[in-house]
Motif scaffolding. Structure first.
Motif, PDB file in Angstrom:
ATOM      1  N   LEU A 236       0.835  -1.193   0.000  1.00  0.00           N
ATOM      2  CA  LEU A 236       0.000   0.000   0.000  1.00  0.00           C
ATOM      3  C   LEU A 236       0.876   1.251   0.000  1.00  0.00           C
ATOM      4  O   LEU A 236       1.696   1.453   0.890  1.00  0.00           O
ATOM      5  N   VAL A 237       0.676   2.102  -1.002  1.00  0.00           N
ATOM      6  CA  VAL A 237       1.540   3.271  -1.137  1.00  0.00           C
ATOM      7  C   VAL A 237       1.357   4.239   0.025  1.00  0.00           C
ATOM      8  O   VAL A 237       2.317   4.915   0.436  1.00  0.00           O
ATOM      9  N   TRP A 238       0.167   4.312   0.604  1.00  0.00           N
ATOM     10  CA  TRP A 238      -0.050   5.263   1.692  1.00  0.00           C
ATOM     11  C   TRP A 238       0.648   4.852   2.980  1.00  0.00           C
ATOM     12  O   TRP A 238       0.831   5.664   3.895  1.00  0.00           O
ATOM     13  N   LEU A 239       1.059   3.567   3.054  1.00  0.00           N
ATOM     14  CA  LEU A 239       1.833   3.120   4.210  1.00  0.00           C
ATOM     15  C   LEU A 239       3.335   3.317   4.031  1.00  0.00           C
ATOM     16  O   LEU A 239       4.099   3.174   4.982  1.00  0.00           O
ATOM     17  N   LEU A 240       3.761   3.666   2.827  1.00  0.00           N
ATOM     18  CA  LEU A 240       5.187   3.779   2.543  1.00  0.00           C
ATOM     19  C   LEU A 240       5.886   4.846   3.402  1.00  0.00           C
ATOM     20  O   LEU A 240       7.010   4.601   3.883  1.00  0.00           O
ATOM     21  N   PRO A 241       5.289   6.015   3.629  1.00  0.00           N
ATOM     22  CA  PRO A 241       5.959   6.982   4.521  1.00  0.00           C
ATOM     23  C   PRO A 241       6.199   6.428   5.918  1.00  0.00           C
ATOM     24  O   PRO A 241       7.236   6.718   6.529  1.00  0.00           O
ATOM     25  N   LEU A 242       5.258   5.622   6.433  1.00  0.00           N
ATOM     26  CA  LEU A 242       5.434   5.026   7.753  1.00  0.00           C
ATOM     27  C   LEU A 242       6.561   4.004   7.745  1.00  0.00           C
ATOM     28  O   LEU A 242       7.331   3.901   8.712  1.00  0.00           O
ATOM     29  N   VAL A 243       6.674   3.240   6.658  1.00  0.00           N
ATOM     30  CA  VAL A 243       7.757   2.267   6.536  1.00  0.00           C
ATOM     31  C   VAL A 243       9.106   2.979   6.495  1.00  0.00           C
ATOM     32  O   VAL A 243      10.061   2.583   7.179  1.00  0.00           O
ATOM     33  N   VAL A 244       9.183   4.046   5.702  1.00  0.00           N
ATOM     34  CA  VAL A 244      10.430   4.817   5.625  1.00  0.00           C
ATOM     35  C   VAL A 244      10.756   5.421   6.983  1.00  0.00           C
ATOM     36  O   VAL A 244      11.922   5.395   7.435  1.00  0.00           O
ATOM     37  N   PHE A 245       9.742   5.953   7.662  1.00  0.00           N
ATOM     38  CA  PHE A 245       9.963   6.483   9.003  1.00  0.00           C
ATOM     39  C   PHE A 245      10.557   5.422   9.925  1.00  0.00           C
ATOM     40  O   PHE A 245      11.521   5.681  10.662  1.00  0.00           O
TER      41      PHE A 245
END
Length: 420
Positions: A100-109
């Motif tokens: 899910l692309v919207w979860l990608l910022p959380l993964v990067v964080f």
């Protein structure tokens, strides 16, 4: 203490520091950027969108570090370290499994926070706190984990990517992080230091005090050091982030530019070891104001370089500051502010550093889009480091006389003390 005796006596503690710095690789830009093309393709992202997500996650990591970094003043390394490694393993698994692309910022964080942020923070705070007279050697030894990860992990994982799907490689990273948990526990499982040293309060800072974070933030020296703290993280990251564009600007193939990276890594290791030796001999107050001057030369040379000889010297000078940057700033915070609250104070510096690594690629990329070429930016960046150096020289020069006699004399007899 003779060198051989120092390494033998303190091997478990030094190895624990090196382990944590090595594990931080999985949240560092040099590792994550290996998968940039695959991530963009999998999630349908443009270069700008991926850069924005990366900047968002890294900036959030910097904000959380302000609070979380202070945990090193409360919890021992053998308690906090495994928690961070498990968090980093979970972040690697999330990168592998997320669709899910919207979860990608959380993964990067999560990767940036547990990897670049907390793993490296725990290591350098531990070395600064455990060691006094040999702090330079301890920091340079523990920081070899950074260099080892930077030198070998990209080559290894790029090669593996030709055989294994990139998502499975993130699971390999998760397994390695989990394997580090029992290893860290084993290294720090026994108290090997005399009780009187284990109970030592550590060295004091300016005016003979152990400064709190609030006191540090109310005094001017911390803010004077902010440009120097932010600069290497911002512009080193930006240089490597835009390496493909730099090769195009210079009219080189990417592989020709990358061929200078082993030299960069080798010289940075040598500079790191030499900085550790010089720190123990001369002290942070004498060395810190001037360690970014090679960065000035580096960016000026890179701005004007057209052939391999000039590029060689550009990366050589860059590596000199990179190696010293792993040692001198970390010793500076302990020497000038004491070690009782070093975790909280260093957390603020770490947050500035992480924020710099978010700002650098985004700012330079925006300037490229606006027509301000990379070579012209390099000249401006060189000017920035001149400014940071002048500020450091003035601030440290004024503060150094307030150090308690002996606190910044690393040759005075003192030993390491374990407080994990």
């Amino acid at each position: 203490m003779k060198a051989a005796g120092f390494f033998v006596q303190n091997a478990p503690f030094l190895a624990a520091g090196a382990l944590m710095t090595f594990m931080s690789s999985f949240g560092q830009t040099f590792f994550i950027s290996i998968f940039a093309g695959e991530i963009q393709e999998a999630f349908g992202l443009s270069h700008g969108q991926w850069g924005g997500i990366y900047m968002m996650g890294t900036t959030l990591s910097a904000l959380v570090m302000v609070w979380a970094g202070g945990l090193t003043d409360i919890f021992r390394v053998r308690v906090l370290g495994p928690v961070v490694l498990i968090g980093l393993a979970a972040a690697c698994m999330a990168m592998s499994l997320n669709r899910l692309v919207w979860l990608l910022p959380l993964v990067v964080f999560s990767l940036r926070f547990f990897g670049q942020g907390m793993s490296s923070h725990i290591a350098v705070v531990a070395m600064a706190r455990w060691f006094v007279a040999t702090r330079g050697r301890a920091l340079s030894t523990a920081s070899l984990g950074f260099a080892f990860g930077e030198a070998f992990l990209p080559i290894l994982f790029v090669a593996l990517m030709t055989l294994i799907d990139w998502r499975y490689l993130w699971l390999v990273g998760a397994v390695l992080c989990l394997a580090g948990v029992p290893l860290l526990g084993w290294l720090l499982g026994k108290e090997r230091t005399p009780k009187k040293l284990a109970k030592s309060p550590g060295n004091v800072g300016m005016h003979g005090l152990h400064w709190t974070r609030g006191q540090a933030l109310r005094a001017p020296l911390f803010w004077i050091m902010v440009p120097a703290t932010l600069g290497p993280a911002a512009f080193n990251t930006a240089l490597f982030f835009h390496q493909v564009h730099l090769a195009e600007v210079k009219g080189w193939s990417h592989i020709e530019l990358v061929s200078f990276f082993p030299l960069y890594t080798l010289v940075s290791i040598m500079a790191m070891v030499l900085s550790g030796w010089a720190l123990d001999r001369f002290g942070a107050a004498r060395l810190t104001p001037f360690y970014q001057l090679p960065m000035v030369a580096s960016f000026l040379i890179l701005a004007m370089a057209s052939g391999p000889v000039a590029m060689f010297f550009g990366f050589l000078f860059l590596a000199l500051t990179t190696g010293a940057n792993a040692i001198l700033p970390n010793a500076f915070w302990a020497d000038f502010y004491g070690t009782a609250h070093i975790g909280s104070i260093k957390a603020m510096a770490a947050a500035v550093m992480v924020l710099g690594s978010a700002i650098g690629p985004g700012l330079t990329g925006l300037m490229i889009d606006l027509g301000f070429g990379l070579e012209s930016q390099f000249i401006a960046i060189a000017g920035y480091f001149v400014f940071a150096t002048v500020l450091m020289a003035l601030g440290i020069g004024k503060a150094a006389p307030t150090l308690r006699r002996g606190s910044d004399q690393p040759n005075s007899r003192s030993q390491s003390h374990e407080r994990t």
